[in-house]
Design a protein around this motif. Structure first.
Motif, short mmCIF file in Angstrom:
data_model
loop_
_atom_site.label_atom_id
_atom_site.label_comp_id
_atom_site.label_asym_id
_atom_site.label_seq_id
_atom_site.Cartn_x
_atom_site.Cartn_y
_atom_site.Cartn_z
N UNK A 40 1.06 -1.31 0.40
CA UNK A 40 0.11 -0.36 -0.52
C UNK A 40 0.90 1.53 -0.02
N UNK A 41 1.88 1.16 0.75
CA UNK A 41 2.85 2.21 1.34
C UNK A 41 3.11 2.85 -0.81
N UNK A 42 3.96 1.66 -1.41
CA UNK A 42 3.94 2.13 -2.45
C UNK A 42 3.34 2.48 -3.60
N UNK A 43 1.66 1.75 -3.85
CA UNK A 43 1.05 2.68 -4.32
C UNK A 43 0.70 3.74 -4.23
N UNK A 44 0.62 3.96 -2.73
CA UNK A 44 0.30 5.51 -2.33
C UNK A 44 1.37 6.35 -2.57
N UNK A 46 3.28 6.42 -5.42
CA UNK A 46 2.92 6.83 -6.79
C UNK A 46 1.67 7.72 -7.54
N UNK A 47 0.46 7.27 -6.18
CA UNK A 47 -0.38 8.26 -6.53
C UNK A 47 -0.28 9.42 -5.90
N UNK A 49 2.97 11.59 -6.14
CA UNK A 49 3.38 11.78 -7.57
C UNK A 49 2.25 12.78 -8.17
N UNK A 50 1.29 11.31 -8.56
CA UNK A 50 0.36 11.83 -9.62
C UNK A 50 -0.70 13.15 -9.29
N UNK A 51 -1.19 12.70 -7.25
CA UNK A 51 -1.58 14.02 -7.13
C UNK A 51 -0.92 14.90 -7.33
N UNK A 52 0.00 15.35 -7.31
CA UNK A 52 0.72 16.41 -7.06
C UNK A 52 0.95 16.61 -8.13
N UNK A 53 1.31 16.31 -9.23
CA UNK A 53 1.01 16.40 -10.43
C UNK A 53 0.20 17.07 -11.26
N UNK A 54 -1.07 16.07 -10.79
CA UNK A 54 -2.28 16.85 -11.63
C UNK A 54 -3.05 17.92 -10.84
N UNK A 55 -2.84 18.56 -9.15
CA UNK A 55 -3.35 19.56 -8.44
C UNK A 55 -2.57 20.57 -9.12
N UNK A 56 -1.50 20.44 -9.32
CA UNK A 56 -0.84 21.74 -10.20
C UNK A 56 -0.95 22.11 -11.67
N UNK A 57 -1.24 21.10 -12.48
CA UNK A 57 -2.10 21.44 -13.66
C UNK A 57 -3.77 21.00 -14.14
N UNK A 58 -3.97 21.04 -14.64
CA UNK A 58 -5.88 20.98 -14.67
C UNK A 58 -6.03 19.88 -14.17
N UNK A 59 -7.66 19.82 -14.63
CA UNK A 59 -8.34 18.99 -13.98
C UNK A 59 -8.40 17.81 -15.25
N UNK A 60 -8.01 17.78 -16.37
CA UNK A 60 -8.32 16.56 -17.00
C UNK A 60 -6.49 15.61 -16.43
N UNK A 61 -5.87 16.67 -16.22
CA UNK A 61 -4.18 15.38 -15.11
C UNK A 61 -5.11 14.53 -14.36
N UNK A 62 -5.94 15.83 -13.31
CA UNK A 62 -5.84 15.59 -11.87
C UNK A 62 -7.04 14.19 -12.50
N UNK A 63 -7.87 14.24 -12.95
CA UNK A 63 -8.81 13.46 -13.25
C UNK A 63 -7.88 12.07 -14.04
N UNK A 67 -8.29 8.11 -12.24
CA UNK A 67 -8.38 7.16 -12.55
C UNK A 67 -7.51 5.91 -13.14
N UNK A 68 -6.06 5.86 -12.99
CA UNK A 68 -5.40 5.47 -13.29
C UNK A 68 -5.11 4.74 -12.01
N UNK A 69 -5.03 5.21 -10.68
CA UNK A 69 -4.95 4.77 -9.11
C UNK A 69 -5.80 4.51 -8.06
N UNK A 70 -7.30 4.67 -8.56
CA UNK A 70 -8.30 4.45 -7.60
C UNK A 70 -9.22 3.47 -8.88
N UNK A 71 -9.13 3.88 -10.15
CA UNK A 71 -9.65 3.03 -11.13
C UNK A 71 -9.13 1.88 -11.91
N UNK A 72 -8.29 1.62 -11.60
CA UNK A 72 -7.25 1.04 -12.64
C UNK A 72 -6.97 0.75 -13.79
N UNK A 73 -7.45 1.52 -14.45
CA UNK A 73 -7.42 1.85 -15.68
C UNK A 73 -9.24 1.53 -16.56
#
Length: 141
Positions: A40-44, A46-47, A49-63, A67-73
């Motif tokens: 779980x720590x490893x997955x967290x 990774x998430x 890092x992706x969340x930080x990118x999404x927060x800095x960028x726009x809603x599509x990057x956050x979405x 999608x990748x980390x909660x819904x696993x594609x």
């Protein structure tokens, strides 16, 4: 400094809560618990890092991160992703508006409800007390 403190406090609270729940689900199985928490720590990480990118960028990057980390594609309704993005953005704004002393003084972070912009302070305070009492009795095994 507050951002770093907040991040650490969120992580500490989350991992303490996960450890408490894992002890209830897997009593006496410390090796299994430790292995699953490490995964779980490893997955967290990774998430985050992706969340930080999404927060800095726009809603599509956050979405996409959600999608990748909660819904696993997996196929996901757009409305559900929009709801999660809106919820995350709303709570980021909420946390940014809270005074720094709030985090430093009590070390407890609370979020706005999904479909409301009002915090139920009675619920939050009771949940905080319950969590602190459980964490006090928390012993690592």
């Amino acid at each position: 400094p507050t951002g770093i403190f907040l991040r650490r406090q969120l992580a500490r609270t989350m991992w303490t809560d996960l450890d408490l729940r894992a002890q209830q689900i897997l009593p006496g199985q410390s090796k299994v618990r430790r292995s699953q928490l490490e995964e779980l720590r490893s997955e967290m990480n990774a998430f985050m890092l992706a969340l930080d990118e999404g927060l800095v960028d726009d809603d599509t990057v956050l979405a996409a991160a959600i999608w990748r980390h909660f819904r696993h594609f997996q196929p996901t309704r757009l409305e559900n992703l929009v709801t999660l993005v809106t919820y995350i953005r709303k709570n980021i704004q909420h946390l940014e508006q809270l005074p720094d002393e709030n985090f430093i003084k009590n070390g407890y972070v609370y979020f706005l409800p999904l479909h409301s912009d009002t915090v139920d302070t009675k619920f939050v305070n009771q949940h905080y007390l319950d969590f602190k009492n459980k964490a006090r009795g928390f012993v690592r095994t």
